[in-house]
Design a protein around this motif. Sequence first.
Motif, short mmCIF file in Angstrom:
data_model
loop_
_atom_site.label_atom_id
_atom_site.label_comp_id
_atom_site.label_asym_id
_atom_site.label_seq_id
_atom_site.Cartn_x
_atom_site.Cartn_y
_atom_site.Cartn_z
N MET A 122 29.58 -14.55 -1.47
CA MET A 122 28.44 -15.00 -0.69
C MET A 122 28.12 -16.45 -1.03
O MET A 122 28.10 -16.82 -2.18
CB MET A 122 27.24 -14.13 -1.03
N SER A 123 27.88 -17.22 -0.03
CA SER A 123 27.56 -18.61 -0.30
C SER A 123 26.15 -18.72 -0.82
O SER A 123 25.26 -18.03 -0.38
CB SER A 123 27.68 -19.43 0.97
N GLN A 124 25.97 -19.58 -1.74
CA GLN A 124 24.64 -19.79 -2.28
C GLN A 124 23.92 -20.84 -1.44
O GLN A 124 24.53 -21.63 -0.76
CB GLN A 124 24.74 -20.27 -3.72
N LYS A 133 21.75 -7.61 1.37
CA LYS A 133 21.09 -8.37 0.31
C LYS A 133 21.36 -7.74 -1.04
O LYS A 133 21.53 -6.52 -1.13
CB LYS A 133 19.58 -8.39 0.55
N VAL A 134 21.38 -8.58 -2.06
CA VAL A 134 21.52 -8.06 -3.42
C VAL A 134 20.23 -8.40 -4.14
O VAL A 134 19.81 -9.56 -4.17
CB VAL A 134 22.72 -8.68 -4.14
N VAL A 135 19.57 -7.37 -4.68
CA VAL A 135 18.30 -7.60 -5.35
C VAL A 135 18.36 -7.13 -6.80
O VAL A 135 19.09 -6.20 -7.13
CB VAL A 135 17.12 -6.87 -4.63
N CYS A 184 35.99 -6.16 -13.74
CA CYS A 184 35.49 -5.88 -12.39
C CYS A 184 34.12 -5.21 -12.49
O CYS A 184 33.85 -4.45 -13.43
CB CYS A 184 36.43 -4.93 -11.65
N LEU A 185 33.31 -5.50 -11.51
CA LEU A 185 31.98 -4.89 -11.43
C LEU A 185 32.13 -3.37 -11.37
O LEU A 185 32.97 -2.87 -10.64
CB LEU A 185 31.32 -5.39 -10.15
N LEU A 186 31.31 -2.66 -12.12
CA LEU A 186 31.38 -1.20 -12.08
C LEU A 186 30.20 -0.63 -11.31
O LEU A 186 29.05 -1.03 -11.52
CB LEU A 186 31.38 -0.63 -13.50
N THR A 239 24.60 -1.45 -9.49
CA THR A 239 25.56 -1.93 -10.49
C THR A 239 24.82 -2.56 -11.66
O THR A 239 23.61 -2.81 -11.57
CB THR A 239 26.50 -3.01 -9.89
N ASP A 240 25.56 -2.86 -12.71
CA ASP A 240 24.96 -3.59 -13.83
C ASP A 240 24.56 -4.98 -13.36
O ASP A 240 25.13 -5.51 -12.40
CB ASP A 240 25.98 -3.75 -14.96
N LEU A 241 23.62 -5.55 -14.07
CA LEU A 241 23.15 -6.89 -13.72
C LEU A 241 23.86 -7.92 -14.59
O LEU A 241 23.92 -7.79 -15.81
CB LEU A 241 21.65 -6.95 -13.97
N PHE A 242 24.41 -8.95 -13.94
CA PHE A 242 25.06 -10.02 -14.70
C PHE A 242 24.35 -11.35 -14.45
O PHE A 242 23.39 -11.42 -13.70
CB PHE A 242 26.54 -10.09 -14.34
N GLY A 243 24.90 -12.39 -15.08
CA GLY A 243 24.27 -13.70 -14.97
C GLY A 243 24.63 -14.40 -13.67
O GLY A 243 25.16 -13.80 -12.74
N LYS A 244 24.37 -15.72 -13.65
CA LYS A 244 24.65 -16.46 -12.43
C LYS A 244 26.16 -16.61 -12.23
O LYS A 244 26.96 -16.35 -13.14
CB LYS A 244 23.94 -17.80 -12.45
N PRO A 276 34.44 -19.05 -6.67
CA PRO A 276 33.52 -19.17 -7.81
C PRO A 276 32.21 -18.41 -7.62
O PRO A 276 31.61 -17.95 -8.59
CB PRO A 276 33.27 -20.68 -7.89
N GLU A 277 31.76 -18.24 -6.38
CA GLU A 277 30.52 -17.49 -6.13
C GLU A 277 30.67 -16.03 -6.51
O GLU A 277 29.68 -15.35 -6.78
CB GLU A 277 30.14 -17.56 -4.63
N ASN A 278 31.90 -15.53 -6.51
CA ASN A 278 32.11 -14.12 -6.80
C ASN A 278 32.60 -13.87 -8.23
O ASN A 278 33.13 -12.82 -8.55
CB ASN A 278 33.09 -13.51 -5.79
N ILE A 295 33.09 -9.87 -8.85
CA ILE A 295 32.23 -9.04 -7.99
C ILE A 295 32.66 -9.16 -6.52
O ILE A 295 33.64 -9.82 -6.20
CB ILE A 295 30.74 -9.43 -8.10
N ASP A 296 31.88 -8.56 -5.67
CA ASP A 296 32.01 -8.59 -4.22
C ASP A 296 33.32 -8.00 -3.71
O ASP A 296 34.26 -8.72 -3.34
CB ASP A 296 31.82 -10.00 -3.67
N PHE A 297 33.35 -6.69 -3.66
CA PHE A 297 34.52 -6.00 -3.13
C PHE A 297 34.28 -5.61 -1.66
O PHE A 297 34.94 -4.73 -1.12
CB PHE A 297 34.86 -4.79 -4.01
#
Length: 710
Positions: free
Chosen positions: A1-3, A273-275, A360-362, A377-382, A427-429, A473-475
């Motif tokens: 996703m583009s920031q 959306k991802v919140v 990979c994101l679980l 999913t688990d929360l990660f950083g930027k 890089p966004e993913n 992320i982002d599958f």
Amino acid sequence: MSQNIQVKRKRTRTLDAAPRAGMSLRSVPQGMFLDNEADPIIGEMLARQSALLQGNLIDSHFATATTAEGSTVAGNENSIDEHTVTGGTDDITINNNNNNNHNNHVGEEEDDDLIFVKEQPVQFPAPLDPHAEHHYTSKKFKKQRTISLPQLPHSKLLYEAAQHRALPHRQNDDDLLHLSGSSTKTIDGNRGVTLNVVKSLSPLSVNEHGSPVFKRMAAGPKISRLVTAAKKKNKKDFFQTDKEGHYVYRDEDNFCNGRFVVKSLLGQGTFGKVVQCVDNTPSSLQSNEFQGFEDPFSESFEDSHFDLDFSTPESNVPRSAKMVAVKIIRAVDRYREAAKTELRVLKAILDNDPLGQYQCLLLRECFDYKNHICLVTDLFGKSIYDFMCNNGCSRFPGSHVQAITKQLIRSVCFLHDLGIIHTDLKPENILLCDESYVGKPLSQQELSNLSPRRRSACNGERKFLTNPDVKLIDFGSAVFYNEFHPAVISTRHYRAPEIVLGLGWSFPCDIWSIGCVLVELVTGESLYPIHENLEHMAMMQRFNGRPFPPKIVENMLYKSDRKIGNLAPDLNATVVKHFDRDSLALKWPERNSKGEIITKERSMRRILSGCDRLDKYVMQKIRQDHGDWLVINWDMSAEDNWALLESQHDEQVLDKEVFLFWYWFLDLCQKMFEFDPTKRITAREAINHEWFNYGILDEGIASFGKVQHN
Ligand SMILES: Nc1ncnc2c1ncn2[C@@H]1O[C@H](COP(=O)(O)OP(=O)(O)OP(=O)(O)O)[C@@H](O)[C@H]1O
């Protein structure tokens, strides 16, 4: 996703490394990257050059390895607890405390990654005093070091390929024309996904704290009046959907009947959306394991006809809150269907890597709420893209580029072995597991060169991560290799040539994208900041220093003329028509019937002055960190390059390992940017690439394990 944050990226033309007088030049271009004017019989030459260069470098590699043999830490050890290295002006203390995710296998698997910088004296005084303090100069260090980078977490795959399907990661010639995957397989696969529906409670059943209270529903016309009144009263619990099917983000909104409290918006895209949410799961149900497609709450929701409030402090069900990321898919059939493929991909990942050792994101849980598929999913950083945007110098140091690349390649190799093509690597993913960094103040000069936005975002510092551990992320666009392949995939900047040219694509497209990411990490700028096909193709040729191979263009024409497979509707107008059918050359710049150039000047400038052959383009950036002495001339062997450098510079400024590090980095890039996907390096081959046998002592190593800022 583009920031949303956009940083203007600029390029400058790179300097040419002309061969120096007195050095031996070969009669054919020896470079891994050929000049644009080079002889068209490129494939054979490249193979010869590559063989020659590898021959040359094997010697030097062995020489380095032999030097280190006498050291106590040579070989495959990766369990050095702590080393203090005095190198140059910095004292580097590096703790091996960062591999906690991956401990389980460290003992079992011999791993040749040396995670930490080692100090390796050529000969220890005998007998060795274990309590003696050893300090080594930077010079000694350079001579004796073989590998010195934080390669997190392991270099090797922890499974035997044979146990998995070990699919051929390489495409074959027939795939170029006929590979389009089976839509029936996708449909059948998705049909097998049954989602647990979490029923939303009537607003009536939400108490003044916004917590669910299970009551038997009132019946009859009275209900609508009551519902409206309750809606007004309980604005908090009002998970809304807009007319395009998007969840409407609201701070402190809560959904899933009080279980998730929305804290911030992490990202948004076409899919939804991802919140970031607080997950108030009853602690008895909280675990790190996937809850399956069955929601633990559903039974109580469906069957409850009694007052039951388990979110209030008085509740007899203990609760504990943790932060999670929830991807809320748009409530639109098309996107719901796509999310089912994403779910199958995430499930395959989880089944094969429940501990998340492949970055990979679980998926922890998924459910259907108010027609929105929600993935927890688990929360990660930027993302590393965001980290770059907010950095005073967006380039990553070489050691971090290598650490991130290693994880990325390993992760992608794991996916490919599962038959999954990510298709949207960028890089966004790639998310940081740990956002902490060490900041180094920028000089006034450096600050004044920054854009106002970057200047205010970077806090006057160049930031170095203390831990380059990442997650993929982002599958949402990932596909199984034998299922339906859309005609166009990938974000433009990271799109492989076979996709642009409308050929069949497969695993190799991910490798091209990794190549683009790699260069972006090193230069701090997107390699292909373009938006349309002709310019993209012209740029690819410019960076590769050669035209598209005739085989690729022939296949494109054959496929598009016969309308084989699923083709992009605009393929003819934006791609095919730009090739000369006789010479198979790309017609760029564009000319009118009179032969006058009609390509816009800006576009000409972007390609002719903005890009250069990849090695020159990249080297110009690398020199900013290592000094002007670092010049690689691909028209000469590595040995000759080094001899030339030694003849020109004081020994003190030269560093052979820095030279070899970047030399092999560019070799890997060249193999990833192979136009022909049937010849491109595979993820499995890339894992074993020579580059990973070299290390570099830089700020990335120095900041490793330190904690200063968050
Ligand atoms: N687990 C997570 N932890 C932290 N941030 C996340 C997480 N998952 C996603 N994000 C953030 O949300 C953004 C969007 O996520 P994702 O790419 O999965 O959504 P998308 O709608 O598929 O995006 P796109 O339209 O690019 O495909 C990411 O770029 C990232 O910044």
